[in-house]
Design a protein around this motif. Structure first.
Motif, mmCIF file in Angstrom:
data_model
loop_
_atom_site.group_PDB
_atom_site.id
_atom_site.type_symbol
_atom_site.label_atom_id
_atom_site.label_comp_id
_atom_site.label_asym_id
_atom_site.label_seq_id
_atom_site.Cartn_x
_atom_site.Cartn_y
_atom_site.Cartn_z
ATOM 1 N N THR A 38 -2.472 52.275 -52.789
ATOM 2 C CA THR A 38 -1.566 53.602 -52.734
ATOM 3 C C THR A 38 -0.897 53.687 -54.301
ATOM 4 N N GLU A 39 -0.656 52.490 -54.761
ATOM 5 C CA GLU A 39 0.110 52.513 -56.182
ATOM 6 C C GLU A 39 -1.230 53.027 -57.249
ATOM 7 N N ALA A 40 -2.351 52.596 -56.888
ATOM 8 C CA ALA A 40 -3.406 53.159 -57.941
ATOM 9 C C ALA A 40 -3.710 54.588 -57.610
ATOM 10 N N LEU A 41 -3.738 54.934 -56.475
ATOM 11 C CA LEU A 41 -3.906 56.462 -56.237
ATOM 12 C C LEU A 41 -2.983 57.230 -56.842
ATOM 13 N N GLU A 42 -1.521 56.931 -56.521
ATOM 14 C CA GLU A 42 -0.379 57.527 -57.341
ATOM 15 C C GLU A 42 -0.630 57.414 -58.864
ATOM 16 N N ASP A 43 -0.955 56.419 -59.487
ATOM 17 C CA ASP A 43 -1.179 56.332 -61.042
ATOM 18 C C ASP A 43 -2.396 57.142 -61.259
ATOM 19 N N ARG A 44 -3.403 57.348 -60.543
ATOM 20 C CA ARG A 44 -4.463 58.429 -60.846
ATOM 21 C C ARG A 44 -4.040 59.751 -60.759
ATOM 22 N N ALA A 45 -3.152 60.109 -59.686
ATOM 23 C CA ALA A 45 -2.718 61.401 -59.645
ATOM 24 C C ALA A 45 -1.922 61.728 -60.876
ATOM 25 N N ARG A 46 -0.979 60.669 -61.356
ATOM 26 C CA ARG A 46 -0.239 60.986 -62.510
ATOM 27 C C ARG A 46 -0.943 61.196 -63.666
ATOM 28 N N ARG A 47 -1.898 60.416 -63.694
ATOM 29 C CA ARG A 47 -2.602 60.467 -65.105
ATOM 30 C C ARG A 47 -3.577 61.818 -64.827
ATOM 31 N N LEU A 48 -4.042 62.234 -63.731
ATOM 32 C CA LEU A 48 -4.849 63.416 -63.493
ATOM 33 C C LEU A 48 -3.877 64.722 -63.717
ATOM 34 N N GLU A 49 -2.430 64.561 -63.376
ATOM 35 C CA GLU A 49 -1.798 65.821 -63.757
ATOM 36 C C GLU A 49 -1.317 65.776 -65.145
ATOM 37 N N ILE A 50 -1.042 64.539 -65.704
ATOM 38 C CA ILE A 50 -1.034 64.690 -67.407
ATOM 39 C C ILE A 50 -2.170 65.242 -68.115
#
Length: 433
Positions: A197-209
């Protein structure tokens, strides 16, 4: 029924159709997930509150087991003092307060009480609270800690099975071993899911950036394109108007008819510039409203519009001679680039070359979309002519358009002893996609 009333009735029917869906109860899983998120958020903000409540629960259960005499039902030696039973009950439960932050230290702190519990034969069920510590070891620490934790727990169980046997030893050891495996497996599963879940959230943050950065780059590119288009439209027409006005000023004293023609050309050029500017602003206007008028669209200029461009330049007082080699077979994008480069070169000549200047254009069309354009003039090459093109938007705009097709652009004074300015454009052959 008038159109406004009919439109309102349609909107009301749409809302009535959507209302049952909006009032539909949410699935039970969504309620559970929402409650779980709230509990986790509260625990993240106030971890001590949850630790105190959970530890208090197990301490209370251990004390109830002591005061209620429940431990006597499983004890293998009932001839032990009450103070020892109370001490072991507290020793096996109170350290759980630090199970999340220091699970290894908690397990080491409980180990002596578990060993005494087994040695004396009191056999309090509170020794199973060590499984909570095993869960947190698997959840928060390297998995190699599970080996010594398992050995530590089984050591006390082995002492109990040896000193106070009740059936075969495997009846004491195997159930505890299976419980340790289950607790460790639950901890590893929760940890894996949490890391995922943390990896998905981090990926989502990076994709948002990355999305925001792409939007900023796209906005910057669009602003540059708009600035380039407005420069090409307004700059050229204003240069033509300036040339016509200067010519009309000199002709007013000697030939009023020529002055009238110049004024007429100024009015025509101004209307054209205003129309192009209005169309550009209409395209940039927000079109979200369904009743917003559609902008008036016109195609981008092509090589077929060169004649009209040259007529305007010649009317402004700049004689232009054109030489063409080959047959133009360029796609619209390349035609626009060639047109804008010629337009900007002639505009700079009108602005900075001075009176009595002439210009020449040489176009050479090759196979597969390659083209070479050379625009020269005979004007002065002093500071006014040299400085402005490199300091304004004209030359960067020409280079940007050329770079889109992998071409080259050279702009500078003509070689000595010739006087004037030279712009040389080359677009290579089209590469297959």
């Amino acid at each position: 029924m008038d159109p406004v009333t009919q439109e309102r009735a349609t909107e009301e029917r749409t809302r009535e159709q959507q209302a049952p869906q909006e009032r539909a109860p949410e699935p039970l899983t969504q309620h559970v997930q929402r409650i779980t998120r709230r509990v986790r958020a509260f625990d993240h903000r106030h971890p001590l509150v949850w630790d105190l409540h959970l530890t208090g629960f197990w301490v209370t259960a251990a004390l109830i087991d002591y005061y209620g005499g429940g431990w006597l039902n499983v004890a293998r030696d009932r001839d032990n003092p009450g103070w020892l039973v109370l001490t072991l009950s507290l020793g096996l439960s109170v350290p759980l307060l630090l199970r999340r932050t220091h699970p290894r230290a908690v397990l080491l702190a409980i180990a002596p009480f578990a060993l005494v519990n087994a040695w004396t034969g009191i056999a309090l069920q509170a020794f199973l609270l060590q499984l909570l510590v095993v869960f947190h070891l698997a959840l928060r620490r390297p998995h190699r800690n599970l080996w010594w934790a398992t050995a530590l727990i089984l050591a006390s169980v082995s002492v109990l099975a040896t000193r106070h046997p009740q059936g075969s030893p495997d009846q004491d050891i195997v159930p505890v071993l299976m419980s340790i495996v289950v607790a460790a497996a639950i901890g590893i599963t929760v940890r894996t899911r949490r890391d995922h879940t943390e990896a998905l959230e981090d990926r989502a943050r990076r994709l948002e950036i990355e999305r925001d950065q792409q939007a900023q780059l796209a906005a910057a590119a669009e602003r540059a394109r708009i600035a380039r288009e407005m420069h090409d439209i307004i700059g050229h027409n204003l240069s033509v108007i300036t040339g016509l006005a200067d010519g009309g000023k000199y002709a007013a004293a000697k030939s009023p008819e020529r002055a009238t023609q110049a004024l007429h050309a100024i009015a025509t050029t101004s209307r054209q510039a205003l129309g192009e500017l209005r169309r550009l602003l209409d395209v940039l206007r927000d079109e979200d409203h369904p009743r917003a008028p559609q902008p008036e669209l016109t195609p981008q200029p092509t090589l077929s519009d060169l004649a009209q461009l040259l007529e305007g330049v010649q009317a402004a007082g700049l004689p232009v001679h054109t030489t063409t080699h080959g047959t133009p077979t360029l796609p619209p994008g390349r035609q626009l680039t060639v047109y804008r480069v010629i337009q900007e070169a002639l505009t700079n000549t009108l602005k900075h070359a001075g009176p009595g200047t002439t210009a020449s254009i040489e176009l050479s069309y090759e196979e597969k979309g390659a083209v070479t354009v050379t625009v020269t003039d005979t004007g002065r090459t002093g500071p006014a002519h040299l400085t402005h093109p490199s300091g304004g938007r004209g030359l960067p705009g020409m280079r940007e358009r050329t770079a889109l097709y992998g071409g080259t652009l050279e702009a500078g004074p003509r070689p000595h002893p010739e006087q004037g300015w030279r712009v040389h454009l080359h677009l290579p052959e089209e590469t297959p996609q």
